[in-house]
Design a protein around this motif. Structure first.
Motif, PDB file in Angstrom:
ATOM      1  N   GLY A  15       0.820  -1.205   0.000  1.00 28.07           N
ATOM      2  CA  GLY A  15       0.000   0.000   0.000  1.00 28.07           C
ATOM      3  C   GLY A  15       0.854   1.255   0.000  1.00 28.07           C
ATOM      4  O   GLY A  15       0.465   2.280  -0.574  1.00 28.07           O
ATOM      5  N   ALA A  16       2.015   1.195   0.635  1.00 23.30           N
ATOM      6  CA  ALA A  16       2.949   2.326   0.625  1.00 23.30           C
ATOM      7  C   ALA A  16       3.500   2.549  -0.773  1.00 23.30           C
ATOM      8  O   ALA A  16       3.682   3.690  -1.214  1.00 23.30           O
ATOM      9  CB  ALA A  16       4.083   2.080   1.613  1.00 23.30           C
ATOM     10  N   TYR A  22       0.865   7.074  -6.474  1.00 25.80           N
ATOM     11  CA  TYR A  22      -0.248   8.022  -6.608  1.00 25.80           C
ATOM     12  C   TYR A  22       0.219   9.456  -6.358  1.00 25.80           C
ATOM     13  O   TYR A  22      -0.095  10.363  -7.146  1.00 25.80           O
ATOM     14  CB  TYR A  22      -1.362   7.660  -5.622  1.00 25.80           C
ATOM     15  CG  TYR A  22      -2.395   8.754  -5.475  1.00 25.80           C
ATOM     16  CD1 TYR A  22      -3.347   8.969  -6.467  1.00 25.80           C
ATOM     17  CD2 TYR A  22      -2.401   9.594  -4.362  1.00 25.80           C
ATOM     18  CE1 TYR A  22      -4.287   9.983  -6.353  1.00 25.80           C
ATOM     19  CE2 TYR A  22      -3.334  10.607  -4.236  1.00 25.80           C
ATOM     20  CZ  TYR A  22      -4.279  10.794  -5.239  1.00 25.80           C
ATOM     21  OH  TYR A  22      -5.196  11.809  -5.113  1.00 25.80           O
ATOM     22  N   ILE A  23       0.965   9.664  -5.280  1.00 28.12           N
ATOM     23  CA  ILE A  23       1.430  11.010  -4.944  1.00 28.12           C
ATOM     24  C   ILE A  23       2.349  11.549  -6.040  1.00 28.12           C
ATOM     25  O   ILE A  23       2.282  12.714  -6.417  1.00 28.12           O
ATOM     26  CB  ILE A  23       2.145  11.008  -3.579  1.00 28.12           C
ATOM     27  CG1 ILE A  23       1.149  10.655  -2.471  1.00 28.12           C
ATOM     28  CG2 ILE A  23       2.798  12.354  -3.296  1.00 28.12           C
ATOM     29  CD1 ILE A  23       1.790  10.446  -1.118  1.00 28.12           C
ATOM     30  N   ILE A  38       5.496   3.327   4.918  1.00 24.72           N
ATOM     31  CA  ILE A  38       6.213   2.441   5.828  1.00 24.72           C
ATOM     32  C   ILE A  38       6.449   1.085   5.184  1.00 24.72           C
ATOM     33  O   ILE A  38       5.517   0.458   4.659  1.00 24.72           O
ATOM     34  CB  ILE A  38       5.435   2.274   7.147  1.00 24.72           C
ATOM     35  CG1 ILE A  38       5.209   3.647   7.800  1.00 24.72           C
ATOM     36  CG2 ILE A  38       6.165   1.352   8.109  1.00 24.72           C
ATOM     37  CD1 ILE A  38       4.333   3.596   9.026  1.00 24.72           C
ATOM     38  N   SER A  39       7.698   0.639   5.221  1.00 25.74           N
ATOM     39  CA  SER A  39       8.097  -0.677   4.688  1.00 25.74           C
ATOM     40  C   SER A  39       7.699  -0.854   3.226  1.00 25.74           C
ATOM     41  O   SER A  39       7.312  -1.944   2.801  1.00 25.74           O
ATOM     42  CB  SER A  39       7.499  -1.811   5.532  1.00 25.74           C
ATOM     43  OG  SER A  39       8.068  -1.856   6.813  1.00 25.74           O
ATOM     44  N   SER A  40       7.792   0.213   2.454  1.00 23.24           N
ATOM     45  CA  SER A  40       7.465   0.109   1.037  1.00 23.24           C
ATOM     46  C   SER A  40       8.501  -0.747   0.306  1.00 23.24           C
ATOM     47  O   SER A  40       9.695  -0.554   0.489  1.00 23.24           O
ATOM     48  CB  SER A  40       7.420   1.505   0.402  1.00 23.24           C
ATOM     49  OG  SER A  40       7.201   1.410  -0.991  1.00 23.24           O
ATOM     50  N   PRO A  41       8.058  -1.695  -0.521  1.00 22.72           N
ATOM     51  CA  PRO A  41       8.989  -2.466  -1.355  1.00 22.72           C
ATOM     52  C   PRO A  41       9.280  -1.683  -2.631  1.00 22.72           C
ATOM     53  O   PRO A  41       8.812  -2.028  -3.717  1.00 22.72           O
ATOM     54  CB  PRO A  41       8.204  -3.743  -1.637  1.00 22.72           C
ATOM     55  CG  PRO A  41       6.776  -3.290  -1.647  1.00 22.72           C
ATOM     56  CD  PRO A  41       6.679  -2.166  -0.644  1.00 22.72           C
ATOM     57  N   TRP A  42      10.076  -0.669  -2.514  1.00 19.44           N
ATOM     58  CA  TRP A  42      10.250   0.344  -3.556  1.00 19.44           C
ATOM     59  C   TRP A  42      10.534  -0.221  -4.935  1.00 19.44           C
ATOM     60  O   TRP A  42       9.947   0.204  -5.914  1.00 19.44           O
ATOM     61  CB  TRP A  42      11.387   1.284  -3.158  1.00 19.44           C
ATOM     62  CG  TRP A  42      11.117   2.047  -1.920  1.00 19.44           C
ATOM     63  CD1 TRP A  42      11.422   1.687  -0.632  1.00 19.44           C
ATOM     64  CD2 TRP A  42      10.473   3.326  -1.819  1.00 19.44           C
ATOM     65  NE1 TRP A  42      11.015   2.655   0.259  1.00 19.44           N
ATOM     66  CE2 TRP A  42      10.432   3.667  -0.446  1.00 19.44           C
ATOM     67  CE3 TRP A  42       9.941   4.206  -2.756  1.00 19.44           C
ATOM     68  CZ2 TRP A  42       9.876   4.869   0.006  1.00 19.44           C
ATOM     69  CZ3 TRP A  42       9.391   5.395  -2.316  1.00 19.44           C
ATOM     70  CH2 TRP A  42       9.359   5.719  -0.943  1.00 19.44           C
ATOM     71  N   ASP A 120       7.371  -1.689 -13.804  1.00 20.85           N
ATOM     72  CA  ASP A 120       6.376  -0.650 -14.067  1.00 20.85           C
ATOM     73  C   ASP A 120       5.603  -0.270 -12.805  1.00 20.85           C
ATOM     74  O   ASP A 120       5.161   0.869 -12.669  1.00 20.85           O
ATOM     75  CB  ASP A 120       5.400  -1.135 -15.140  1.00 20.85           C
ATOM     76  CG  ASP A 120       4.691  -0.001 -15.846  1.00 20.85           C
ATOM     77  OD1 ASP A 120       5.287   1.090 -15.963  1.00 20.85           O
ATOM     78  OD2 ASP A 120       3.538  -0.192 -16.268  1.00 20.85           O
ATOM     79  N   ALA A 121       5.428  -1.228 -11.888  1.00 17.70           N
ATOM     80  CA  ALA A 121       4.658  -0.971 -10.666  1.00 17.70           C
ATOM     81  C   ALA A 121       5.518  -0.415  -9.537  1.00 17.70           C
ATOM     82  O   ALA A 121       4.985   0.010  -8.512  1.00 17.70           O
ATOM     83  CB  ALA A 121       3.972  -2.259 -10.205  1.00 17.70           C
ATOM     84  N   SER A 122       6.833  -0.394  -9.701  1.00 15.39           N
ATOM     85  CA  SER A 122       7.727   0.110  -8.653  1.00 15.39           C
ATOM     86  C   SER A 122       7.557   1.612  -8.468  1.00 15.39           C
ATOM     87  O   SER A 122       7.150   2.326  -9.377  1.00 15.39           O
ATOM     88  CB  SER A 122       9.183  -0.217  -8.992  1.00 15.39           C
ATOM     89  OG  SER A 122       9.403  -1.612  -8.992  1.00 15.39           O
ATOM     90  N   SER A 123       7.912   2.092  -7.270  1.00 15.60           N
ATOM     91  CA  SER A 123       7.713   3.514  -6.951  1.00 15.60           C
ATOM     92  C   SER A 123       9.023   4.278  -6.779  1.00 15.60           C
ATOM     93  O   SER A 123       9.012   5.420  -6.317  1.00 15.60           O
ATOM     94  CB  SER A 123       6.874   3.644  -5.680  1.00 15.60           C
ATOM     95  OG  SER A 123       7.494   2.981  -4.589  1.00 15.60           O
ATOM     96  N   VAL A 124      10.139   3.670  -7.131  1.00 17.73           N
ATOM     97  CA  VAL A 124      11.442   4.330  -6.981  1.00 17.73           C
ATOM     98  C   VAL A 124      11.478   5.639  -7.765  1.00 17.73           C
ATOM     99  O   VAL A 124      11.841   6.696  -7.229  1.00 17.73           O
ATOM    100  CB  VAL A 124      12.580   3.404  -7.445  1.00 17.73           C
ATOM    101  CG1 VAL A 124      13.897   4.140  -7.433  1.00 17.73           C
ATOM    102  CG2 VAL A 124      12.668   2.185  -6.542  1.00 17.73           C
ATOM    103  N   ASP A 125      11.098   5.599  -9.033  1.00 17.44           N
ATOM    104  CA  ASP A 125      11.126   6.809  -9.850  1.00 17.44           C
ATOM    105  C   ASP A 125      10.032   7.789  -9.450  1.00 17.44           C
ATOM    106  O   ASP A 125      10.227   9.007  -9.500  1.00 17.44           O
ATOM    107  CB  ASP A 125      10.984   6.454 -11.332  1.00 17.44           C
ATOM    108  CG  ASP A 125      12.236   5.812 -11.902  1.00 17.44           C
ATOM    109  OD1 ASP A 125      13.303   5.986 -11.296  1.00 17.44           O
ATOM    110  OD2 ASP A 125      12.143   5.127 -12.931  1.00 17.44           O
TER     111      ASP A 125
END
Length: 234
Positions: A15-16, A22-23, A38-42, A120-125
């Motif tokens: 969810g993180a 989203y942000i 919290i504990s995001s699997p970036w 594509d689903a990662s949030s690192v970028d």
């Protein structure tokens, strides 16, 4: 009832990761005033490879998640047959999480491989596009949110973000003697500070441009597109 109250975002684990995406996608138009992840699997691709590299990761984490999803499929076969064009025979053989993603997510969304889906689903970028105060908390011993996938340089590059790491804590753990959980304290302190001590009208997400290309480059990097826009005329 309270239209003028500041709205905050809080996400845990996957969810993180979703919340950060989203942000980042909302950018300067994000309605949240601040957020904590919290504990995001970036980096989901790295996380998957790290889990597959150890017996515990492969046979405990990935197997438990995979078999749970297989059970979910078995309990909803009629709905899947009615609304999805996926192979139930392939889904019935799923044993590990990445096998489920290969059999379900890839054909559903059009990804060629599960790794392409993870990238594509990662949030690192996406972290680079965040334009609100964001606090990220991870433990470096987290078996799911692998340390080598944490966005250290991305968080350092973006003045709106802070990445807090602890040497211990596991995945959503941070247990203390007596049964307490450490991570609730910084979350409460951060949101309390943002709610009662910050003038949010003074934080203009459009006032501060964050450039990721060098001054000598005519190209620009769009974190949400995850691509470099090259000016061929320069």
């Amino acid at each position: 009832m309270y239209p003028n109250r500041p709205l905050f975002g809080l996400g845990f684990s996957l969810g993180a990761n979703i919340l950060t995406n989203y942000i980042g996608e909302e950018g300067t138009e994000c309605q949240f005033k601040a957020a904590v992840v919290i504990s995001s699997p970036w980096n989901l691709e790295i996380g998957n490879k790290v889990l597959k590299s150890t017996w515990i990761g492969h046979e405990i984490y990935l197997k438990t998640l995979g078999t749970s999803l297989r059970t979910l499929v078995n309990n909803n076969k009629a709905e899947i047959e009615k609304y999805c064009e996926v192979s139930l025979s392939e889904l019935s053989k799923v044993k590990y999480l990445y096998e489920f993603d290969r059999a379900y997510q890839c054909p559903t969304w059009g990804y060629p491989t599960e790794d392409a889906y993870y990238r594509d689903a990662s949030s690192v970028d996406a972290l680079l596009s965040v334009r609100i105060p964001l606090l990220a908390i991870n433990a470096v011993d987290d078996p799911i949110s692998a340390n080598m996938g944490l966005p250290y340089p991305e968080a350092a590059k973006n003045p709106y973000t802070v990445l807090c790491t602890t040497s211990l804590g596991g995945h959503l753990g941070w247990f203390e003697p007596g049964g307490g959980r450490w991570h609730g304290k910084p979350v409460y302190n951060f949101f309390s500070h943002m709610a009662f001590e910050i003038d949010h009208s003074s934080i203009d997400p459009k006032a501060r441009e964050v450039a990721y290309s060098t001054a000598a480059s005519a190209s620009t990097f769009n974190p949400i597109r995850r691509k470099l826009d090259v000016d061929l005329q320069a």
